[in-house]
Design an enzyme around this catalytic site. Structure first.
Site, PDB file in Angstrom:
ATOM      1  CB  SER A   1      59.846  36.755  62.290  1.00 18.33           C
ATOM      2  OG  SER A   1      60.548  37.169  63.432  1.00 18.33           O
TER       3      SER A   1
ATOM      4  CB  SER B   1      73.333  33.931  73.082  1.00 20.20           C
ATOM      5  OG  SER B   1      73.849  33.020  72.156  1.00 20.20           O
TER       6      SER B   1
ATOM      7  CG  ASN C   1      71.865  28.002  64.973  1.00 22.26           C
ATOM      8  OD1 ASN C   1      72.297  26.977  65.515  1.00 22.26           O
ATOM      9  ND2 ASN C   1      70.773  28.608  65.402  1.00 22.26           N
TER      10      ASN C   1
ATOM     11  NE  ARG D   1      60.115  29.353  61.353  1.00 25.45           N
ATOM     12  CZ  ARG D   1      60.923  30.138  62.067  1.00 25.45           C
ATOM     13  NH1 ARG D   1      61.915  30.791  61.495  1.00 25.45           N
ATOM     14  NH2 ARG D   1      60.737  30.280  63.365  1.00 25.45           N
TER      15      ARG D   1
END
Length: 542
Positions: free
Chosen positions: A498, A64, A372, A496
Site C-alpha cells: 500500500s 477529493s 476507479n 503490492r
C-alpha cells in the site's frame, strides 16, 4: 525574499508539534484542522515554482473522495499536469520544517532549483465545497502574497477545472479561455455539435441521472447544464443541499460497495453515473430488468472511448498510433477485448494517475483510465492539426468522421481526468453509436475478482517489477503466487505494498467468483507467511 516578513507570517500559520505529512499522488491530505501551516507553505512553494518555470502554477484545496472533515492541497504544474516529482520532495520538506528552519529550507529550494527570485510569479487557486476550504485557501493566498506573487482566486471549482485554467493560461489561450464560462462554452459547443450528428436522438439517450457526491460537481453541473441542454438533460442527486460530502454516495462508494448511492431511485435499465467529491472520477451503473446492479467502471469507459476513436480513424483513413494505458488492476477481460477484438495495443504502468498520464503522452492518441473511473484521452499537437485539416479538406463521409473527431478532441479535458468532460464524451458516443447502457455493458464480461488486504509489520519488504505485476522480494513469494495461479482457469494474481499504510494489497481474478475468492485467500496466506504478517492469519470467507 523578505525573510523577516515570511517568519512573521509563518508564526500566524504555525505548524502543530510533531506532525509529519507526505506529499503523495493526491498532494497532502489529513484532518482539516491540521492543515493551516501546510496551506501557507504551499502558497510559498507555488510562488517559487512559478518563478522557476516562468509560468502560472495552480493550487487546489480539496481532499477529493475523503470524508468531509478532511481536507488537502495539491499543486498543478504549467501544462495542467501533476507537480514534478523533485518538487513533491520540496513540498514534503517544506511542510514538515520546524518554524526555525523555514528560512533555510526556502533558500535551499531556491538554490537547488536555480530560482530567479526577481522573476514575476502568478498563482491560480481553486477550492471545493468543504466547510474548511475557504479559510484554508485564504492561508494559501497569505503564502503567495508574502513572497510577492500575483494571484487569481477562482473560488469554487472542480479539481479538473483548475487544471484546465492552468493549461489555458500557459498556452496563450490556444487551448481555451481561462474562465469558467470559457470551460463551459468549449465543452458544450463540442458536445452539442456531436449530438446533432446522432441519428438516434430519442428520449432514452437524452436523460441521465447524476449522483454528485454532495460535492462541487453539483454546483458546476447546475451552472453548466443550460449550455448543453439541447443535447442532454441531467437529473442531479446528492447535490449538497442536505447530505454530507461523499457519505453513502459518490463514485468511490458506488465502486467499492457495488450498489447505488443513497437517495437515488433507479428504474430498470436507466442510465446513471456518479462523480467523486471533486469531480475528477466517474463511474456508470444501471439496474437490469431483474433488479441486479451492474457497475460500468473505468476499464469499460476506456474501452468505449478507444473503440470509438479507432473506428473514426479507420473511417478517415488515418493510421495514427493509438494506445490504451491501464494498471494491473484493469480487468483481464478488458485487456483481452481491446487487444484481440479491437486490435488496440494496451500498455500497463504502475498504479497512480501520473504514471498513466505520462505513458499516454507517448502516443498520437493515448487513452488512460484507472478502474476507479479517473482518466481522459490525450492527443498530440500534430494529430490535432492533422484532424483539423482533414475536417476542412476531405470529402463527405470522411469529412464527417474528421469533424466528429475534432469535436471529441475539444470535449476532452486533456489536462486531467474530468468527470463532467468524461460524462459528456460518453453520452455523445452512446448517442452517436445508438448504444443503450446494457449494450455498452455487454461489450465484454468482467472476470470475477477479489481484492484483499494483509497486515504486515513493514510493507517495504515487498518490492515489485513489471508494472507491479511481479513480486521481486521477499524471496519465494512470486514462485508461490505462480503455483497458486496455475490451479485456476483464466486466473492471475498480484500483490503490492500500500502507498499509505502497513498493508499489502492482494488482487486475484479467475473464471468464477468462487475461484477468485479461493485464489485471493491462498495468496493472502502466502503473503502472511513470507512477508511478515501480523495479527490474525487471513481467514477464508467474505
Amino acid at each position: 525574499m523578505d525573510l523577516g516578513a515570511i517568519t512573521k507570517y509563518s508564526a500566524l500559520h504555525a505548524k502543530p508539534n510533531g506532525l509529519i505529512l507526505q506529499y503523495g499522488t493526491a498532494g497532502f491530505r489529513t484532518k482539516a484542522e491540521h492543515l493551516d501551516h501546510v496551506m501557507f507553505r504551499m502558497g510559498l512553494l507555488a510562488v517559487l515554482r512559478s518563478k522557476q518555470t516562468k509560468s502560472t502554477i495552480g493550487v487546489m484545496v480539496t481532499a477529493s473522495h475523503n470524508p468531509e472533515e478532511d481536507n488537502g492541497v495539491k499543486l498543478v504544474d504549467p501544462l495542467g499536469e501533476m507537480l514534478a516529482p523533485s518538487w513533491e520532495e520540496h513540498a514534503t520538506c517544506l511542510a514538515n520544517a520546524e518554524e526555525q528552519d523555514m528560512q533555510r529550507v526556502l533558500i535551499d529550494i531556491s538554490e537547488k532549483e536555480a530560482v530567479n527570485l526577481q522573476q514575476d510569479a502568478f498563482v491560480v487557486i481553486g477550492r471545493d465545497t468543504r466547510p474548511s476550504s475557504e479559510k484554508l485557501s485564504q492561508s494559501v493566498i497569505d503564502g503567495v502574497t508574502v513572497l510577492g506573487g500575483q494571484f487569481h482566486d477562482y473560488g469554487l471549482l472542480t479539481t479538473p477545472q483548475l487544471h484546465y485554467m492552468v493549461y489555458c493560461r500557459n498556452t496563450g489561450g490556444r487551448y481555451g479561455k481561462a474562465t469558467i464560462e470559457g470551460y463551459y462554452q468549449k465543452l458544450s459547443k463540442a458536445f452539442v455539435e456531436l449530438t446533432k450528428q446522432a441519428s438516434c436522438s430519442g428520449d432514452e439517450y437524452r436523460s441521465l441521472k447524476v449522483d454528485c457526491a454532495n460535492g462541487i460537481g453539483a454546483l458546476k453541473l447546475r451552472e453548466m447544464e443550460h449550455y448543453f441542454s439541447q443535447g442532454l438533460s441531467v437529473q442531479l442527486f446528492n447535490d449538497g443541499s442536505k447530505g454530507k460530502l461523499n457519505h453513502l454516495c459518490g463514485a468511490d462508494f458506488v465502486k467499492s460497495h457495488q450498489k447505488p448511492p443513497q437517495g437515488m431511485e433507479i428504474k430498470s435499465n436507466e442510465r446513471c453515473c456518479s462523480f467523486d467529491g471533486d469531480a475528477d472520477r466517474i463511474v456508470y451503473y444501471y439496474h437490469d430488468a431483474d433488479g441486479h446492479f451492474h457497475l460500468i467502471d473505468g476499464d469499460k469507459i476506456a474501452t468505449l472511448i478507444s473503440s470509438f476513436l479507432k473506428e473514426l480513424l479507420v473511417e478517415i483513413g488515418e493510421s495514427l498510433n493509438i494506445g490504451v494505458v491501464q494498471t494491473a488492476y484493469a480487468n483481464g477481460s478488458s485487456t483481452r477485448y481491446l487487444e484481440e477484438v479491437m486490435k488496440v495495443p494496451v500498455y500497463c504502468t504502475k498504479t497512480g494517475v501520473k504514471h498513466l498520464h505520462h505513458k499516454a503522452q507517448e502516443f498520437d492518441i493515448g487513452v488512460y483510465f484507472e478502474a476507479n473511473g479517473h482518466g481522459t484521452a490525450l492527443f498530440s499537437t500534430a494529430v490535432e492539426m492533422k484532424i483539423k485539416q482533414s475536417a476542412e479538406q476531405l470529402e463527405d463521409k470522411k469529412r464527417k468522421a474528421a469533424k466528429m473527431l475534432e469535436n471529441i478532441i475539444d470535449l476532452f479535458n486533456q489536462a486531467a481526468g474530468d468527470a463532467i468532460s468524461d460524462m459528456l464524451v460518453i453520452e455523445a458516443i452512446l448517442a452517436l453509436k445508438g448504444l443503450t447502457v446494457q449494450q455498452w455493458d455487454a461489450l465484454y464480461t468482467d472476470l470475477p475478482n477479489r481484492q484483499l488486504k494483509v497486515q504486515v509489520a513493514d510493507r517495504r519488504v515487498i518490492s515489485t517489477t513489471d508494472a507491479e505485476r511481479q513480486a521481486v522480494t521477499p524471496p519465494g513469494l512470486q514462485e508461490a503466487i505462480n503455483d497458486l495461479v496455475k490451479k485456476y482457469k483464466l486466473s492471475r494474481a498480484f500483490v503490492r505494498p500500500s502507498g499509505t499504510e502497513d498493508v499489502v494489497r492482494v488482487y486475484a481474478e479467475a473464471d468464477s467468483q468462487e475461484s477468485a475468492d479461493h485464489l485471493a485467500h491462498e495468496v493472502s496466506l502466502a503473503v502472511f507467511q513470507l512477508a511478515g504478517g501480523i495479527g490474525e492469519r487471513p481467514q477464508p470467507g467474505f
